[in-house]
Design a protein around this motif. Sequence first.
Motif, PDB file in Angstrom:
ATOM      1  N   GLU A  33      -0.935   7.657  -2.873  1.00  0.00           N
ATOM      2  CA  GLU A  33      -2.162   7.208  -3.518  1.00  0.00           C
ATOM      3  C   GLU A  33      -2.346   7.996  -4.803  1.00  0.00           C
TER       4      GLU A  33
ATOM      5  N   ASP B 154       0.818  -1.211   0.000  1.00  0.00           N
ATOM      6  CA  ASP B 154       0.000   0.000   0.000  1.00  0.00           C
ATOM      7  C   ASP B 154       0.852   1.262   0.000  1.00  0.00           C
ATOM      8  N   GLN B 155       2.144   1.128  -0.258  1.00  0.00           N
ATOM      9  CA  GLN B 155       3.063   2.248  -0.414  1.00  0.00           C
ATOM     10  C   GLN B 155       3.003   3.215   0.777  1.00  0.00           C
ATOM     11  N   LEU B 156       3.129   2.640   1.955  1.00  0.00           N
ATOM     12  CA  LEU B 156       3.231   3.415   3.188  1.00  0.00           C
ATOM     13  C   LEU B 156       4.704   3.663   3.470  1.00  0.00           C
TER      14      LEU B 156
ATOM     15  N   GLN C  59       1.447   8.099   2.964  1.00  0.00           N
ATOM     16  CA  GLN C  59       1.049   7.035   2.046  1.00  0.00           C
ATOM     17  C   GLN C  59       0.795   7.617   0.672  1.00  0.00           C
TER      18      GLN C  59
END
Length: 755
Positions: free
Chosen positions: A155, A137-139, A153
Amino acid sequence: MDKSVQRKLDEALDGPKFQRRIKRRNLVDLSWASGFTVGGIAVIASVLLIMFFLVYVVAPLFAPADIEQGKTFDLQQSGQEQTLYYGVDEYADSALRISDSGRVYGIDLSTGEKLRDERLPIGDARITSFTRISQGDQLMGIGLDNGSVLLVQYEYSVTYPDDVKTITPKLTYPFGQTPLTLSEQPITHLSARKSGSQITFAYQVDGASQIYVKQYDMIESMLTEEVTLDLYQQGQFAAPAPFKWLKMGISMRNLYALKQDGTIFYFDIRDPQQIKLVETVNALAPDQTLTAVQFLIGEYSLLLGNDQGQVAQWFPVRDQDNNYFLKKIRTFEVSDQPIQDINVELNRKNFAVLDASNQVSMFNSTAHNNFASFTLDQTVSQVHISPRGDRLLIETPAHQLVTFDVDNEHPEVSMSSLWGEVWYEGYDEPEYVWQSSSASNDFEPKFSLMPLTFGTIKAALYSMLFAVPLAVLGAIYTAFFMDAKTRQVIKPTIELIEALPTVILGFLAGLWLAPYMEAHLAGFFSIIFLVPIGILLFGYLWSRLPEPVRLLVPTSKRAVLMLPVVVIIGFVALSLSGPLEHLLFDGDMRHWLTDSAGIDFDQRNAMVIGFAMGFALIPTIFSVAEDAIYNVPSYLVNGSLALGASGWQTMVGVVLPTASPGIFSAIMLGFGRGIGETMIVLMASGNTPLMDANLFEGMRTLSANLAVEMPEAALDSTHYRVLFLSGLVLFIFTFIFNTLAEVVRERMRRKYGSL
């Protein structure tokens, strides 16, 4: 003949009516001959078209990668900023760049237009460290000089204003815009991972000789739905000095501190209050230096680049005592220049490598192949790969961004991954494995065709072991020794079995035979010994009877007397299953096989397949073999008998050699059907793709695998094409065996054709 009659006959033969009849007959003959020729050519053409279609679908698996340079953009930035992170959307249309000054830029990768320009909510703090917390989730975590960490994060949103797809990258703050305070000193090294509802941080602060580990619980408010972090437990341990990289694995269990000389300190941090040093490993040769470190997708494998142009893959494996240790799995030869940067794809086990000569190379770890390499004519500072691996972003020291379009849909396929042993992540050793899907996003596809090919051969061989002796020996007796009246009943009856649908046989084998065989395992093995002994004993007792009694049954029909004998002995053998298990196997033969003999046992196993599929193959083998034996010229048989040979001598010396081409063809036909059988294996084998010849374990065949997985395979995906490749392998496999069978049959025909 009278001359007048001869003249009339000649006139009739030369007459128009006869000539028309001859022409009509020739036309019919030509029509039939042409029809047979066209039919034969059509069959060959159909087979070739099928093979061409299979090759057409499979060919893209082995097509080379196609890389084309796209556009070049000037990066709009303030001062001499350095890039910390590039976030690229799934469509590779836009990117979001985070710099070490705390600024965030959105870039349209088609036009270079600036989509966003803002600053992270860090106030006057300075960024001192950076880590990706979760690749999926590309945190990300950004360490600051005030001892806090900002969690952000990446998005993107997709909108369609005026029916035009517009992708807008953005940053969100799932835990709020207030940084999480970890310390009062600048955070110099930071690594973190999220798993479930927990986040674990490992960090070192400026001037400290300790590495700190803190574990937080994520708590969601029922009213506001805001997520806050609550400290659960913490610990610390002495840091190996000086180290340059700090990396935490996905399970929040493994923590690695790496030095430039290649020393890896492997810690177990499952319990932050009792951190253990698992081992210390020197990953490089004495003359090498570590220059780049990155996790492969899944954060399980470490990619280590050195100053001699090599990238090595390491990950933890278990020893015989179930203890973990780091192991170098494979090495990728890039060039003879130092590795400068490694960047990984977020969907597959692909990664891009940049070396000091400005060469960019792309690899797949599972296939262990270099599927693309190219060198730029300008200096390169960083390389980034999009989530789907279809676009590369290359940044230059002159603050330019160069894009490259990559077309390579199937990098995880190579000859070594299809047919060789592969050391997969989490496995203790290299293995042949077929596992095409998983619920995990970081799953490593396993497309080895070896267990499927092995299972195909295993199923065919065990069924042939059951079918060939019964079918061939039955054909010999029926064709040579049985009287014609009885043969007219027995032969059609056996051939009628072939009309049984294989799905019915598979259903009975899987739902009735397999559990029944498991419950009476000792009885089935006793049948193998008791039935031959019982038949021999019955034959001996029959020979001891008075001749008038024996003559009541004609010789050609005496085999019918064996039917009740076989049935009774089989019933007795199965009835003895319980007593035999108590006497020899402590009451449970399956338990004895597993615990005492060390033999794995599955209910749906190769023995069940041998009985069920062998039963389906018997009619094919029997019918062809019986016809071959029955059609041996009678003058050969009568001549042998007239010279004083007995019936058995005639059978062995004359009939079998003459009929051997036909018998061999019957066996090969049965084997070919066994290779391609689907439903019986699908329903009664357990469908476990194992490389084990164990009679008591199942298998998965090529045909059954196609039936199971083809309906769920995504069109044109790697899985889809590999399934077609397995169909092509089955096609080639059958073609080779049929060709060899025909060659052997022709040689046998030439050898015994002079009899």
